[in-house]
Design a protein around this motif. Structure first.
Motif, mmCIF file in Angstrom:
data_model
loop_
_atom_site.group_PDB
_atom_site.id
_atom_site.type_symbol
_atom_site.label_atom_id
_atom_site.label_comp_id
_atom_site.label_asym_id
_atom_site.label_seq_id
_atom_site.Cartn_x
_atom_site.Cartn_y
_atom_site.Cartn_z
ATOM 1 N N ARG A 279 0.838 -1.199 0.000
ATOM 2 C CA ARG A 279 0.000 0.000 0.000
ATOM 3 C C ARG A 279 0.875 1.253 0.000
ATOM 4 N NH1 ARG A 279 -3.299 -3.365 3.254
ATOM 5 N NH2 ARG A 279 -4.993 -4.116 1.941
ATOM 6 N N HIS A 280 0.247 2.339 -0.401
ATOM 7 C CA HIS A 280 0.929 3.630 -0.373
ATOM 8 C C HIS A 280 1.164 4.051 1.077
ATOM 9 C CE1 HIS A 280 2.104 7.687 -1.185
ATOM 10 N NE2 HIS A 280 1.109 8.148 -0.456
ATOM 11 N N ASN A 281 2.400 4.451 1.351
ATOM 12 C CA ASN A 281 2.754 4.987 2.656
ATOM 13 C C ASN A 281 3.378 6.357 2.409
ATOM 14 O OD1 ASN A 281 3.970 5.757 5.045
ATOM 15 N ND2 ASN A 281 4.879 3.765 5.470
ATOM 16 N N PRO A 282 2.700 7.436 2.790
ATOM 17 C CA PRO A 282 3.230 8.777 2.515
ATOM 18 C C PRO A 282 4.584 9.053 3.160
ATOM 19 C CG PRO A 282 1.290 8.902 3.940
ATOM 20 C CD PRO A 282 1.433 7.464 3.519
ATOM 21 N N ASN A 283 4.963 8.265 4.146
ATOM 22 C CA ASN A 283 6.254 8.444 4.819
ATOM 23 C C ASN A 283 7.363 7.586 4.217
ATOM 24 O OD1 ASN A 283 5.129 10.263 6.748
ATOM 25 N ND2 ASN A 283 4.263 8.506 7.817
ATOM 26 N N ASP A 284 7.042 6.831 3.155
ATOM 27 C CA ASP A 284 8.033 5.942 2.542
ATOM 28 C C ASP A 284 8.049 6.185 1.035
ATOM 29 O OD1 ASP A 284 9.668 3.922 1.614
ATOM 30 O OD2 ASP A 284 8.490 2.290 2.484
ATOM 31 N N GLU A 285 9.108 6.850 0.554
ATOM 32 C CA GLU A 285 9.187 7.172 -0.874
ATOM 33 C C GLU A 285 9.359 5.931 -1.755
ATOM 34 O OE1 GLU A 285 13.935 8.180 -1.355
ATOM 35 O OE2 GLU A 285 12.540 9.827 -1.037
ATOM 36 N N ASN A 286 9.698 4.794 -1.164
ATOM 37 C CA ASN A 286 9.845 3.546 -1.917
ATOM 38 C C ASN A 286 8.586 2.687 -1.903
ATOM 39 O OD1 ASN A 286 12.588 3.982 -2.654
ATOM 40 N ND2 ASN A 286 13.177 3.442 -0.574
ATOM 41 N N SER A 287 7.489 3.234 -1.370
ATOM 42 C CA SER A 287 6.236 2.482 -1.336
ATOM 43 C C SER A 287 5.444 2.745 -2.620
ATOM 44 C CB SER A 287 5.403 2.865 -0.107
ATOM 45 O OG SER A 287 4.783 4.138 -0.268
ATOM 46 N N LEU A 288 4.381 2.014 -2.792
ATOM 47 C CA LEU A 288 3.468 2.185 -3.913
ATOM 48 C C LEU A 288 2.972 3.629 -3.947
ATOM 49 C CD1 LEU A 288 1.849 0.529 -6.067
ATOM 50 C CD2 LEU A 288 0.141 0.124 -4.283
ATOM 51 N N SER A 289 2.859 4.219 -5.144
ATOM 52 C CA SER A 289 2.494 5.640 -5.242
ATOM 53 C C SER A 289 1.012 5.909 -5.021
ATOM 54 C CB SER A 289 2.925 6.211 -6.593
ATOM 55 O OG SER A 289 2.161 5.648 -7.640
ATOM 56 N N SER A 290 0.158 4.893 -5.181
ATOM 57 C CA SER A 290 -1.287 5.065 -5.010
ATOM 58 C C SER A 290 -1.910 3.718 -4.677
ATOM 59 C CB SER A 290 -1.903 5.610 -6.295
ATOM 60 O OG SER A 290 -3.317 5.579 -6.246
ATOM 61 N N ASN A 291 -3.030 3.738 -3.985
ATOM 62 C CA ASN A 291 -3.752 2.507 -3.668
ATOM 63 C C ASN A 291 -4.835 2.170 -4.687
ATOM 64 O OD1 ASN A 291 -2.306 1.869 -1.325
ATOM 65 N ND2 ASN A 291 -3.508 3.340 -0.146
ATOM 66 N N PHE A 292 -4.909 2.941 -5.765
ATOM 67 C CA PHE A 292 -5.917 2.728 -6.808
ATOM 68 C C PHE A 292 -5.212 2.198 -8.056
ATOM 69 C CE2 PHE A 292 -7.479 5.803 -3.833
ATOM 70 C CZ PHE A 292 -8.792 5.401 -3.618
ATOM 71 N N ILE A 293 -5.283 0.876 -8.255
ATOM 72 C CA ILE A 293 -4.510 0.193 -9.292
ATOM 73 C C ILE A 293 -5.424 -0.219 -10.447
ATOM 74 C CG2 ILE A 293 -2.919 -1.706 -9.772
ATOM 75 C CD1 ILE A 293 -1.997 0.257 -7.514
ATOM 76 N N LEU A 294 -5.114 0.258 -11.657
ATOM 77 C CA LEU A 294 -5.913 -0.073 -12.831
ATOM 78 C C LEU A 294 -5.259 -1.108 -13.742
ATOM 79 C CD1 LEU A 294 -7.210 3.450 -13.926
ATOM 80 C CD2 LEU A 294 -8.332 1.750 -12.470
ATOM 81 N N ALA A 295 -3.935 -1.200 -13.745
ATOM 82 C CA ALA A 295 -3.248 -2.094 -14.686
ATOM 83 C C ALA A 295 -2.015 -2.703 -14.038
ATOM 84 C CB ALA A 295 -2.851 -1.320 -15.940
ATOM 85 N N ILE A 296 -1.740 -3.964 -14.394
ATOM 86 C CA ILE A 296 -0.564 -4.680 -13.874
ATOM 87 C C ILE A 296 0.059 -5.463 -15.028
ATOM 88 C CG2 ILE A 296 0.291 -6.410 -12.244
ATOM 89 C CD1 ILE A 296 -2.209 -5.909 -10.567
ATOM 90 N N LEU A 297 1.394 -5.497 -15.052
ATOM 91 C CA LEU A 297 2.125 -6.273 -16.057
ATOM 92 C C LEU A 297 3.411 -6.790 -15.431
ATOM 93 C CD1 LEU A 297 2.431 -7.060 -19.123
ATOM 94 C CD2 LEU A 297 3.786 -4.970 -19.330
ATOM 95 N N ALA A 298 3.645 -8.093 -15.552
ATOM 96 C CA ALA A 298 4.881 -8.692 -15.025
ATOM 97 C C ALA A 298 5.906 -8.795 -16.147
ATOM 98 C CB ALA A 298 4.593 -10.066 -14.437
ATOM 99 N N GLU A 299 7.142 -8.449 -15.847
ATOM 100 C CA GLU A 299 8.252 -8.531 -16.800
ATOM 101 C C GLU A 299 8.950 -9.873 -16.705
ATOM 102 O OE1 GLU A 299 10.149 -6.324 -18.737
ATOM 103 O OE2 GLU A 299 9.461 -4.331 -18.209
ATOM 104 N N LYS A 300 9.692 -10.206 -17.748
ATOM 105 C CA LYS A 300 10.512 -11.422 -17.725
ATOM 106 C C LYS A 300 11.554 -11.356 -16.609
ATOM 107 C CE LYS A 300 10.368 -11.563 -22.649
ATOM 108 N NZ LYS A 300 11.178 -11.408 -23.831
ATOM 109 N N GLU A 301 12.070 -10.169 -16.372
ATOM 110 C CA GLU A 301 13.114 -9.987 -15.347
ATOM 111 C C GLU A 301 12.534 -9.949 -13.949
ATOM 112 O OE1 GLU A 301 12.745 -7.215 -17.696
ATOM 113 O OE2 GLU A 301 13.807 -8.414 -19.162
ATOM 114 N N ASP A 302 11.271 -10.277 -13.826
ATOM 115 C CA ASP A 302 10.578 -10.335 -12.538
ATOM 116 C C ASP A 302 10.216 -8.968 -11.960
ATOM 117 O OD1 ASP A 302 12.416 -13.262 -11.576
ATOM 118 O OD2 ASP A 302 10.500 -13.097 -12.603
ATOM 119 N N PHE A 303 10.295 -7.909 -12.730
ATOM 120 C CA PHE A 303 9.743 -6.637 -12.278
ATOM 121 C C PHE A 303 8.249 -6.665 -12.543
ATOM 122 C CE2 PHE A 303 14.104 -5.041 -13.311
ATOM 123 C CZ PHE A 303 14.443 -4.689 -12.025
ATOM 124 N N ILE A 304 7.500 -5.959 -11.714
ATOM 125 C CA ILE A 304 6.063 -5.829 -11.894
ATOM 126 C C ILE A 304 5.781 -4.350 -12.158
ATOM 127 C CG2 ILE A 304 3.783 -6.240 -10.882
ATOM 128 C CD1 ILE A 304 5.466 -8.793 -11.061
#
Length: 189
Positions: free
Chosen positions: A38-63
């Motif tokens: 989830r988005h954590n305003p105190n953590d710049e490495n967290s998810l930027s928003s809790n409203f997710i419309l699209a997801i794609l997984a990469e071969k290199e295992d990035f999402i």
């Protein structure tokens, strides 16, 4: 959050679920376990928003995660760090808009991003986005080209679904060809 807007299965069989307000959920079916991001305003490495419309997984295992209101995220499941890509009017090579509706990786390993304003292509080597949209039929069309779906067919043609209809996009010429979906003149049953 039980309102799931997107689902993607990675190469390991893990399901990634994008929710409306509940962030990114990871479901490991083998262990029958959920992990929540989830988005954590105190953590710049967290998810930027809790409203997710699209997801794609990469071969290199990035999402890749497209949000409704705060841009694109690249998540590294190993480090659990989210990198953020956002629209910035003073930086032309940034995202065209922070509303990300669609994500697609083509046969040439190019990431395509459907935003509320354009079709964006991400060049990982330069870390830049290039924006594409068809010529406007009317003055009102000039500013609005919201891309909702992207698909590459078996002949490597890119198809784009949008608020202005269905388009075929030529990657070499950057020209959009609109297809008429009006069946009023059709002989089809």
């Amino acid at each position: 959050n039980n309102q799931v807007l997107s689902i993607f299965e990675d190469s390991g069989g893990v399901l990634w679920l994008g929710t409306f307000g509940g962030g990114l959920n990871k479901y490991n079916r083998q262990q029958d376990r959920f992990a929540y991001y989830r988005h954590n305003p105190n953590d710049e490495n967290s998810l930027s928003s809790n409203f997710i419309l699209a997801i794609l997984a990469e071969k290199e295992d990035f999402i890749w995660i497209g949000t409704l209101d705060n841009g694109l995220n690249r998540f590294d499941p190993t480090t659990e760090i989210f990198l953020h890509y956002q629209s910035n009017d003073s930086i032309p090579a940034s995202l065209s808009d922070n509303a990300i509706n669609a994500l697609y990786k083509d046969s040439e390993d190019m990431l395509w991003v459907g935003t509320a304003r354009a079709l964006d292509r991400y060049d990982a080597s330069s870390n830049r986005f290039t924006h594409f949209k068809p010529e406007a039929d009317t003055e009102a069309d000039n500013s609005v080209f919201s891309v909702s779906s992207i698909f590459e067919d078996s002949t490597q043609r890119l198809w784009v679904g949008s608020n202005r209809g269905l388009f075929r996009f030529n990657r070499d010429t950057h020209i959009f060809t609109k297809l008429n979906l009006d069946d009023s003149d059709s002989n089809n049953p």
